[in-house]
Design an enzyme around this catalytic site. Sequence first.
Site, PDB file in Angstrom:
ATOM      1  N   CYS A 112       0.857  -1.184   0.000  1.00  0.00           N
ATOM      2  CA  CYS A 112       0.000   0.000   0.000  1.00  0.00           C
ATOM      3  C   CYS A 112       0.890   1.229   0.000  1.00  0.00           C
ATOM      4  CB  CYS A 112      -0.891  -0.015   1.239  1.00  0.00           C
ATOM      5  SG  CYS A 112      -2.013   1.390   1.346  1.00  0.00           S
ATOM      6  N   HIS A 155      -9.286  -3.622  -2.427  1.00  0.00           N
ATOM      7  CA  HIS A 155      -8.279  -2.896  -1.642  1.00  0.00           C
ATOM      8  C   HIS A 155      -8.669  -1.412  -1.543  1.00  0.00           C
ATOM      9  CE1 HIS A 155      -3.823  -2.050  -0.646  1.00  0.00           C
ATOM     10  NE2 HIS A 155      -4.328  -0.847  -0.889  1.00  0.00           N
ATOM     11  N   GLU A 156      -9.092  -0.842  -2.684  1.00  0.00           N
ATOM     12  CA  GLU A 156      -9.458   0.592  -2.698  1.00  0.00           C
ATOM     13  C   GLU A 156     -10.722   0.840  -1.898  1.00  0.00           C
ATOM     14  OE1 GLU A 156      -7.090   2.336  -3.561  1.00  0.00           O
ATOM     15  OE2 GLU A 156      -6.079   0.678  -4.550  1.00  0.00           O
ATOM     16  N   HIS A 159     -10.143   1.127   1.699  1.00  0.00           N
ATOM     17  CA  HIS A 159      -9.637   2.437   2.135  1.00  0.00           C
ATOM     18  C   HIS A 159     -10.782   3.398   2.460  1.00  0.00           C
ATOM     19  CE1 HIS A 159      -5.295   2.293   1.856  1.00  0.00           C
ATOM     20  NE2 HIS A 159      -5.301   1.860   0.603  1.00  0.00           N
TER      21      HIS A 159
HETATM   22  C1  SB7 Z   1      -1.803  -4.735  -4.336  1.00  0.00           C
HETATM   23  C2  SB7 Z   1      -1.694  -3.370  -4.429  1.00  0.00           C
HETATM   24  C3  SB7 Z   1      -2.818  -2.568  -4.495  1.00  0.00           C
HETATM   25  C4  SB7 Z   1      -4.048  -3.172  -4.458  1.00  0.00           C
HETATM   26  C5  SB7 Z   1      -4.165  -4.534  -4.367  1.00  0.00           C
HETATM   27  C6  SB7 Z   1      -3.041  -5.316  -4.306  1.00  0.00           C
HETATM   28  C7  SB7 Z   1      -2.748  -1.068  -4.614  1.00  0.00           C
HETATM   29  C8  SB7 Z   1      -1.575  -0.450  -3.967  1.00  0.00           C
HETATM   30  C9  SB7 Z   1      -1.654   1.037  -3.988  1.00  0.00           C
HETATM   31  N1  SB7 Z   1      -2.505   1.518  -2.966  1.00  0.00           N
HETATM   32  O1  SB7 Z   1      -2.038   1.757  -1.754  1.00  0.00           O
HETATM   33  C10 SB7 Z   1      -3.798   1.909  -3.274  1.00  0.00           C
HETATM   34  O2  SB7 Z   1      -4.621   2.023  -2.188  1.00  0.00           O
HETATM   35 NI    NI Z   2      -3.635   1.110  -0.438  1.00  0.00          NI
END
Ligand code: SB7
Ligand code: NI
EC number: 3.5.1.88
Length: 185
Positions: A112, A155-156, A159
Amino acid sequence: MITMKNIIREGNDTLRAEAKKATFPLTDEQLQLAHDMMEFLENSQDPKIAEKYHLRAGVGLAAPQVDVSLQMASVLVPGPEGEAPLFKDTIVNPVIISHSVQGAALSEGEGCLSVDRDVPGYVVRHDRITLRYYDIDGNQHKIRLKNYPAIVCQHEIDHLHGILFYDHIDHEHPFTMENEDLVIE
Ligand code: SB7
Ligand code: NI
């Protein structure tokens, strides 16, 4: 332009807050933010620009990561070399309206931009999701995503609800798969 200086890191309370739903039309400031977030992703994936501005490569960026507690995130998942992205949009007020029973995790775990350390372990998410979201113009979309793009969107969306990827890791057994979850290479 957004650089790493604008991205807040773990410990900052905004990352743990429930972000506010957006209302339409978005303000000029919110539209500018959406533009800047997508531009960051494009820049971060361009090796020359990324090196020049010391950007960590990212496939997603959520508004809370730039200290704006709003339900908006930009996603840019590249496709195969020379082909269109697998998914590219700024998603506003996204909701997962259904998902597979099948779980899935990236073999390498996750990272992240707001976490400056490696936290190893499988992050088990839904392998397939049906996502409802609004684009920045207020048009509603309902799309099905699977595998990597589905993982990134989850993942987003996390957040936007104050959740970080390592909240999902079993720190006692970080790379143990007890069940039928899929491992995505
Ligand atoms: C690996 C990386 C991400 C999502 C899923 C698996 C995004 C990394 C960048 N971020 O921190 C976005 O929130
Ligand atoms: Ni992230």
